[in-house]
Design an enzyme around this catalytic site. Structure first.
Site: not given
Length: 437
Positions: A249, A293-294, A362-363, A391
């Site tokens: 983290g 990870g990040r 399309c959002e 991610y």
């Protein structure tokens, strides 16, 4: 020029270089949207983590949290660097197997592992299973009996520490779907159940307090709490934890307003805290494991897009639309995550306007950036979004039936496709025609 771009990343033509490779040439050769990783940067961060432990002269494991980005090539790089890895699904475990990742260096996480997943882990002799709940203890016991096997396990605990981060990224507080609660006595009960199982080798305890954390305090508190628990359990149950795993983290810099510590600084603080607690309680110094990870893949990743249409509305920030969006990076829509973006084909151009970078999906919420300060752009320009390595691809989708992008690894001036771009045929490969009776 953006301050997050080093001078060594600028070609004589003013193009962005990734791993010594011209990003504009990459976009031309492989198409856009395109995800590119600077592999040297990945290797460097793993080595920095390991160096802290080596300097502190302690047993350790740097376990890559592969949910951040899991592909065969990524597992291979992690293995080459002597890292461990943790997986959270049969799919991640299968990918690690296909990469010939050493199974003894794999930890299996997850709050609802299926019988099939546990069987797969046991039959492939993964290094450790991180047990998350009482149901899993029962299920794993049955699987071990059926396969006449033994396995190392750890208990995931919720230490009651809330990280200062997005609410979806908090995992260490009492009210969490993960792990055994301490205050209610669940954790102690779980320990006794596991110790009573001769096929389970209870090697240690684990906690993970959240993600994208900038402050040392939470990690120091978690390390202290885990050591206090370990000391208490040694006194009450005669159990000595060989491993303390404090999770990951560690925050990274996404935008100029982010001011995180270097990831390895978190590790140094964790190690020092555990050493202090061990000395205070006359506790044998355990192996210290982390799960970044990040912080390993995030800063190494770049998303390349080609500029298409533009919409100008008087009094409002213009919309500059690119050929990707929430299908290859959903984090801005899901978490309101922010990224820096640069004009990859002209890094020396002066920033002139604040724009919104819109995706092609399309959002209305498909905005990759609500406020990007860029030079004037035109159709065909290449934009590079920085620090997208965590991610992005792992959460990519085929929304609107768009193929997922290719992934390229760049290192020492060479580039290689490690995930092929999906084709239109790939989109319907699993579809079946409907025949009415």
């Amino acid at each position: 020029m953006n301050s997050q771009i080093a001078s060594s990343q600028v070609s004589p033509e003013g193009h962005l270089l990734i791993g010594g490779v011209d990003s504009v040439a990459l976009a031309k050769k492989y198409g856009t949207p395109l995800i590119v990783y600077d592999v040297g940067q990945i290797r460097q961060q793993i080595r920095k983590f390991k160096q802290v432990f080596e300097e502190e002269k302690t047993s350790y494991a740097v376990s890559y949290a592969s949910k951040a980005f899991a592909t065969i090539a990524m597992y291979q790089v992690a293995a080459e660097e002597g890292a461990y890895t943790d997986v959270v699904s049969a799919g991640e475990l299968y990918t690690a197997l296909k990469a010939s990742f050493p199974m003894e260096r794999v930890s299996f996480h997850g709050n609802n592992k299926s019988r099939a997943e546990l069987e797969m882990a046991v039959k492939n002799h993964v290094g450790k299973i991180i047990i998350d709940n009482f149901y899993e203890i029962k299920l794993l016991k049955e699987v071990l009996q059926e396969n006449d096997s033994h396995i190392k396990v750890m208990l995931r605990l919720t230490p009651g520490i809330s990280a200062h981060t997005h609410e979806y990224d908090q995992t260490g507080q009492i009210d969490s779907k993960f792990g055994f609660d301490l205050n209610s006595g669940q954790a102690a009960k779980a320990l006794q159940e596991v110790l009573a199982e001769p096929r389970m080798d209870m090697v240690g305890i684990h906690a993970h307090i959240g993600s994208q954390i900038f402050e040392l305090n939470g990690f120091e508190m978690a390390a202290q709490k885990l050591m206090q628990i370990a000391s208490s359990w040694r006194e009450k149950y005669g159990y000595t934890a060989k491993i303390i795993n404090v999770g990951g983290g560690f925050g990274i810099k996404y935008v100029s307003s982010d001011h995180p510590l270097k990831p390895e600084a978190f590790v140094k603080a964790i190690v020092e805290t555990i050493k202090q607690e061990a000395a205070k309680n006359d506790y044998p110094l355990p192996e210290i494991d982390i799960e970044p990870g990040r912080s390993i893949v995030g800063p190494a990743g770049y998303n390349l897009y080609q500029v298409g249409s533009r919409k100008d509305v008087p009094g409002l920030k213009p919309y500059v639309t690119v050929d990707g969006g929430m299908g290859d990076n959903i984090r801005p829509a899901l978490y309101q995550a922010e990224y820096e973006t640069v004009l990859a084909n002209n890094l020396k151009a002066k920033e002139e306007e604040h724009v919104r970078i819109a995706g092609k999906y399309c959002e209305s919420g498909d905005l990759l950036s609500a406020d990007a300060f860029l030079p004037k752009t035109k159709p065909g320009d290449i934009l590079a979004m920085l620090d997208t390595g965590a991610y992005g691809y792992s959460m990519a989708s085929n929304y609107n039936r768009n193929p997922r992008p290719a992934v390229v690894f760049a290192e020492n001036g060479h580039a290689q496709v490690v995930v092929k771009r999906e084709s239109l045929e790939d989109l319907v490969r699993l579809d079946q025609s409907y025949q009415e009776d």
